[in-house]
Motif scaffolding. Sequence first.
Motif, PDB file in Angstrom:
ATOM      1  N   ALA A   1       0.832  -1.208   0.000  1.00 57.07           N
ATOM      2  CA  ALA A   1       0.000   0.000   0.000  1.00 57.07           C
ATOM      3  C   ALA A   1       0.864   1.254   0.000  1.00 57.07           C
ATOM      4  O   ALA A   1       1.878   1.326   0.698  1.00 57.07           O
ATOM      5  N   ASP A   2       0.444   2.222  -0.767  1.00 55.05           N
ATOM      6  CA  ASP A   2       1.147   3.499  -0.890  1.00 55.05           C
ATOM      7  C   ASP A   2       0.786   4.401   0.285  1.00 55.05           C
ATOM      8  O   ASP A   2      -0.367   4.804   0.447  1.00 55.05           O
ATOM      9  N   ALA A   3       1.779   4.724   1.127  1.00 52.74           N
ATOM     10  CA  ALA A   3       1.531   5.571   2.304  1.00 52.74           C
ATOM     11  C   ALA A   3       1.061   6.965   1.920  1.00 52.74           C
ATOM     12  O   ALA A   3       0.415   7.651   2.713  1.00 52.74           O
ATOM     13  N   MET A   4       1.375   7.387   0.698  1.00 55.46           N
ATOM     14  CA  MET A   4       0.989   8.728   0.243  1.00 55.46           C
ATOM     15  C   MET A   4      -0.532   8.851   0.056  1.00 55.46           C
ATOM     16  O   MET A   4      -1.072   9.946  -0.002  1.00 55.46           O
ATOM     17  N   LEU A   5      -1.230   7.698  -0.029  1.00 58.55           N
ATOM     18  CA  LEU A   5      -2.675   7.732  -0.222  1.00 58.55           C
ATOM     19  C   LEU A   5      -3.430   8.102   1.048  1.00 58.55           C
ATOM     20  O   LEU A   5      -4.615   8.393   1.011  1.00 58.55           O
ATOM     21  N   GLY A   6      -2.736   8.047   2.182  1.00 59.47           N
ATOM     22  CA  GLY A   6      -3.382   8.418   3.441  1.00 59.47           C
ATOM     23  C   GLY A   6      -4.557   7.525   3.763  1.00 59.47           C
ATOM     24  O   GLY A   6      -4.471   6.302   3.684  1.00 59.47           O
ATOM     25  N   GLN A   7      -5.689   8.127   4.090  1.00 57.93           N
ATOM     26  CA  GLN A   7      -6.858   7.372   4.527  1.00 57.93           C
ATOM     27  C   GLN A   7      -7.386   6.445   3.434  1.00 57.93           C
ATOM     28  O   GLN A   7      -7.985   5.407   3.717  1.00 57.93           O
TER      29      GLN A   7
ATOM     30  N   LEU B   1       0.991  -6.347   5.703  1.00 57.60           N
ATOM     31  CA  LEU B   1       1.031  -5.136   4.884  1.00 57.60           C
ATOM     32  C   LEU B   1       2.461  -4.639   4.733  1.00 57.60           C
ATOM     33  O   LEU B   1       3.279  -4.783   5.647  1.00 57.60           O
ATOM     34  N   VAL B   2       2.742  -4.064   3.566  1.00 57.01           N
ATOM     35  CA  VAL B   2       3.979  -3.320   3.355  1.00 57.01           C
ATOM     36  C   VAL B   2       3.567  -1.909   2.967  1.00 57.01           C
ATOM     37  O   VAL B   2       2.827  -1.722   2.002  1.00 57.01           O
TER      38      VAL B   2
ATOM     39  N   PRO C   1      -1.396  -6.790  10.473  1.00 64.33           N
ATOM     40  CA  PRO C   1      -0.144  -6.140  10.887  1.00 64.33           C
ATOM     41  C   PRO C   1       0.672  -5.566   9.733  1.00 64.33           C
ATOM     42  O   PRO C   1       0.727  -6.155   8.649  1.00 64.33           O
ATOM     43  N   ILE C   2       1.284  -4.408   9.971  1.00 63.35           N
ATOM     44  CA  ILE C   2       2.266  -3.860   9.031  1.00 63.35           C
ATOM     45  C   ILE C   2       3.561  -4.633   9.284  1.00 63.35           C
ATOM     46  O   ILE C   2       4.051  -4.667  10.415  1.00 63.35           O
ATOM     47  N   LYS C   3       4.100  -5.266   8.250  1.00 67.02           N
ATOM     48  CA  LYS C   3       5.309  -6.086   8.434  1.00 67.02           C
ATOM     49  C   LYS C   3       6.578  -5.372   7.973  1.00 67.02           C
ATOM     50  O   LYS C   3       7.644  -5.587   8.539  1.00 67.02           O
ATOM     51  N   PHE C   4       6.455  -4.530   6.942  1.00 65.08           N
ATOM     52  CA  PHE C   4       7.641  -3.840   6.420  1.00 65.08           C
ATOM     53  C   PHE C   4       7.277  -2.422   5.990  1.00 65.08           C
ATOM     54  O   PHE C   4       6.126  -2.118   5.668  1.00 65.08           O
TER      55      PHE C   4
END
Length: 299
Positions: free
Chosen positions: A219-225, A243-244, A267-270
Amino acid sequence: MFDRLSDRLLKSIKTLRGQGRITEANIQDTLKEIRLSLLEADVNFQVVKTFIDRVKAKALGQEVIGDVSAGQQFVKIVHEELVTILGGGAARLELKSKPSVLFLVGLQGSGKTTTASKLALYIRKQLSKKPGLISVDVYRPAAIEQLRVLAEKNGLPFFTTTETKPEAILQAAKRWAEQENVEVVILDTAGRLQIDEELMGELARLKDIWTPDEVILVADAMLGQQSVNVAEGFHKRIGLSGLVLTKVDGDARGGAALSIREATGVPIKFLGIGEKSDALEVFHPDRLASRILDMGDVL
């Protein structure tokens, strides 16, 4: 990525410094500021509500330890709840089968292909296992070529075939993995601009052909919500195990990291922290919470 959120949270907590004890009256404004800070960072509204309720209940139920200010005690409580909301502790890869199979799923442009090669290098270096890379993204030929180039550059086994259907590619790859003694198979699946029935149907068929140990959403962190909505969509339809979050080195507001674990239970793994082949790190909730509160990396 978290600098703005960190600044806002620290500014709001400073108002408690010098207070002798924590009371509902003196934390009311601080909690309001924290709530606004989290919402501005694009944290999911329900996650913000849960977080604030937990912090308030815990803060009002604790006595301030001698020689520790109310502000310091409050920071400790906020830190503990941030760690909880981020997952508690680092989540390991579950590699039980022989070979183990990891499906990487996600929307187009999220960074699945580069993450596949980074993950393979991590598995080879940190877990001392032989990884192999497979792409079933037949809709975007450049994706297959990109993964082949990355595999070649890093000396990683890569499966090539004349098959043109994802299901047939995966079926043929099972024989290849056995012949090459691959211990961990990493499958780069096709992405879409948005979740659709066709994509989910294909992923379900691939799971039937080769049951994965892990289904990891990139998942792209820049996408936010919006990344939370994407994660919930994939999890509901095919079941995610991890999730990464990519592009966390960019100018994202941090909301995705704080929302996605609490909202999905996955869980976020990486974290993907750059373009280089080794720019992938294990996600440690306690370290990120410390960083957000400017406590320094305790480890």
